[in-house]
Design a protein around this motif. Structure first.
Motif, PDB file in Angstrom:
ATOM      1  N   LEU A  98       0.797  -1.225   0.000  1.00 33.94           N
ATOM      2  CA  LEU A  98       0.000   0.000   0.000  1.00 33.94           C
ATOM      3  C   LEU A  98       0.830   1.276   0.000  1.00 33.94           C
ATOM      4  CD1 LEU A  98      -2.673  -1.152   2.615  1.00 33.94           C
ATOM      5  CD2 LEU A  98      -2.864  -1.188   0.141  1.00 33.94           C
ATOM      6  N   VAL A  99       2.156   1.126   0.084  1.00 30.80           N
ATOM      7  CA  VAL A  99       3.043   2.291   0.077  1.00 30.80           C
ATOM      8  C   VAL A  99       2.890   3.041  -1.255  1.00 30.80           C
ATOM      9  CG1 VAL A  99       5.460   3.046   0.101  1.00 30.80           C
ATOM     10  CG2 VAL A  99       4.678   1.271   1.677  1.00 30.80           C
ATOM     11  N   ASP A 100       2.892   4.379  -1.169  1.00 28.43           N
ATOM     12  CA  ASP A 100       2.767   5.254  -2.337  1.00 28.43           C
ATOM     13  C   ASP A 100       1.440   5.062  -3.082  1.00 28.43           C
ATOM     14  OD1 ASP A 100       5.284   6.370  -1.893  1.00 28.43           O
ATOM     15  OD2 ASP A 100       6.276   4.791  -3.055  1.00 28.43           O
ATOM     16  N   SER A 101       0.442   4.592  -2.361  1.00 30.44           N
ATOM     17  CA  SER A 101      -0.899   4.476  -2.932  1.00 30.44           C
ATOM     18  C   SER A 101      -1.835   5.388  -2.138  1.00 30.44           C
ATOM     19  CB  SER A 101      -1.393   3.024  -2.842  1.00 30.44           C
ATOM     20  OG  SER A 101      -1.892   2.758  -1.537  1.00 30.44           O
ATOM     21  N   PRO A 102      -3.040   5.617  -2.624  1.00 30.82           N
ATOM     22  CA  PRO A 102      -3.985   6.442  -1.850  1.00 30.82           C
ATOM     23  C   PRO A 102      -4.334   5.844  -0.490  1.00 30.82           C
ATOM     24  CG  PRO A 102      -4.719   6.209  -4.127  1.00 30.82           C
ATOM     25  CD  PRO A 102      -3.588   5.251  -3.939  1.00 30.82           C
TER      26      PRO A 102
END
Length: 410
Positions: A98-102
């Motif tokens: 989920l890193v660098d995701s909304p």
């Protein structure tokens, strides 16, 4: 000792899961509303898993909607491609995914399926320590199953509601069709001086077309055609009220100015100005050798003389029911010196489109009439229907088509 403690913890975990499932199942069996099911689901997860963040995205008509959230920093939506791409992954995602995701504020994203269709994704996060993180990881299958149960129950509710709505609509359409069928004259009598024929082609929804032929006496006849805005039961009932008002008025007067003003009042009062009716009404008087008429915003009928002259009957006023009082009214008239044919129709005829997006238009109707000057009303209507069928091809009609042809002479 540690082994015994682990066994006890696992037992408590399973007991917790079982109690939660029983609580949710009971709520579903009691036919609780969707909002209540979401609240129970929210409380179950937060109370049992010590979550700091919770968010549920549900797919509605192809779009993702945030149905519930707790502790999140923003209101989520899935409008952009990156968000959709992440949500549509068919596996449980963890913090690294989920890193660098909304959704980077969450630690876990769990997809929920039914019959291989992605219904929802639940996001969890905000745990305080490693022990709580392990608790969540041990519950992943349970959370997925619990969410699935909730989502399937809600989907079933929606399907049942949609089915009920469809049944109500179908019933309304059936009622409206019956009302509309009652509006049309059961028969169109003929005499030495009058020949009449009519046709009605219904669209797949119930419209508000209406035609009528009313005998005042042997030599005076009223011919009328009308179309109400809107569809379904309200339109059918408004037109039914219009028909009853017209027939009642004609029992006491054939003065078209009085008739039209009274009809406008009746339509306005019945529809509260929200719907209106286009109408053409004519009085054919063979004693006076005159046709008088009012066109209230309707498609101009065609009057065909035996010498081939075609006249559009446009004189009149505005549509009925749009205003409390008619701002102007002009009575049209024409002499009956030779046999005449009067063709009335609704806009479903001239506004029919073919597969090339061309409109049938009034010019084609006039061309047909030019070729059938001495023909019977039945032959004229059959020619029009044949032409419109060839014109639209495989394209379906977008509206009702109503035709009435009357041939008369002194």
């Amino acid at each position: 000792m540690d082994t015994a403690l682990n066994i006890a913890n696992r037992y408590e975990l399973k007991e917790l899961e079982l109690n939660s499932l029983l609580e949710i199942t009971q709520a579903i069996n009691e036919n609780m509303a969707e909002d209540s099911l979401y609240k129970i689901y929210n409380f179950t997860l937060r109370a049992n898993l010590k979550l700091g963040k919770l968010m549920l995205l549900v797919q509605e008509n192809g779009l993702w909607e945030q149905k519930l959230s707790f502790g999140t920093t923003k209101n989520y939506s899935a409008d952009d491609n990156s968000t959709n791409h992440l949500i549509n992954k068919r596996q449980i995602l963890f913090a690294a995914d989920l890193v660098d995701s909304p959704f980077e504020e969450f630690e876990v994203a769990i997809p929920v399926f039914h019959k291989n269709e992605l219904l929802a994704t639940v996001f969890l996060g905000g745990v305080a320590n490693a022990e709580e993180k392990e608790l969540i990881e041990n519950h992943l299958n349970f959370i997925q199953a619990l969410t699935n149960i909730i989502m399937v129950a809600i989907e079933n509710k929606k399907m049942a509601r949609e089915k009920l709505e469809q049944e109500v609509i179908a019933k309304e359409m059936e009622i409206a069709k019956k009302v509309q069928q009652l509006l049309f004259p059961k028969s169109l009598p003929e005499s030495d001086h009058f020949k009449i024929d009519a046709h009605y082609s219904p669209h797949h929804t119930v419209g508000g077309d209406y035609y009528d032929w009313i005998s005042i006496d042997e030599n005076r006849k009223i011919v009328c055609i009308a179309d109400v805005s809107g569809k379904g039961v309200p339109a059918a009932l408004l037109m039914s009220n219009f028909q009853a008002s017209l027939r009642t008025l004609l029992r006491k007067t054939t003065d078209l100015e009085e008739v039209i003003n009274d009809l406008n009042h009746q339509v306005f009062e019945s529809a509260n100005g929200e719907n209106f009716i286009t109408c053409f009404i004519a009085l054919i008087d063979l004693n006076e050798k005159k046709l008088t008429y009012v066109n209230a915003g309707h498609n101009p009928p065609f009057l065909v003389s035996s010498d081939g002259i075609i006249e559009k009957l446009e004189t009149g006023t505005l549509v009925l029911g749009a205003l409390r009082e008619i701002p102007f009214l002009e009575i049209g008239s024409t002499e009956i010196s030779t046999p005449q044919t009067l063709l009335l129709y609704t806009d479903g005829l001239t506004e029919a489109f073919n597969e090339q997006e061309e409109e049938f238009g009034p010019e084609r109707v006039m061309e047909i009439l030019s070729n059938y000057i001495s023909a019977t009303p039945e032959a004229i209507i059959n020619a029009i229907l044949k032409e419109i069928e060839a014109f639209i091809g495989k394209r379906a009609l977008s509206d009702d088509i109503t035709l009435l042809a009357c041939k008369y002479h002194v």
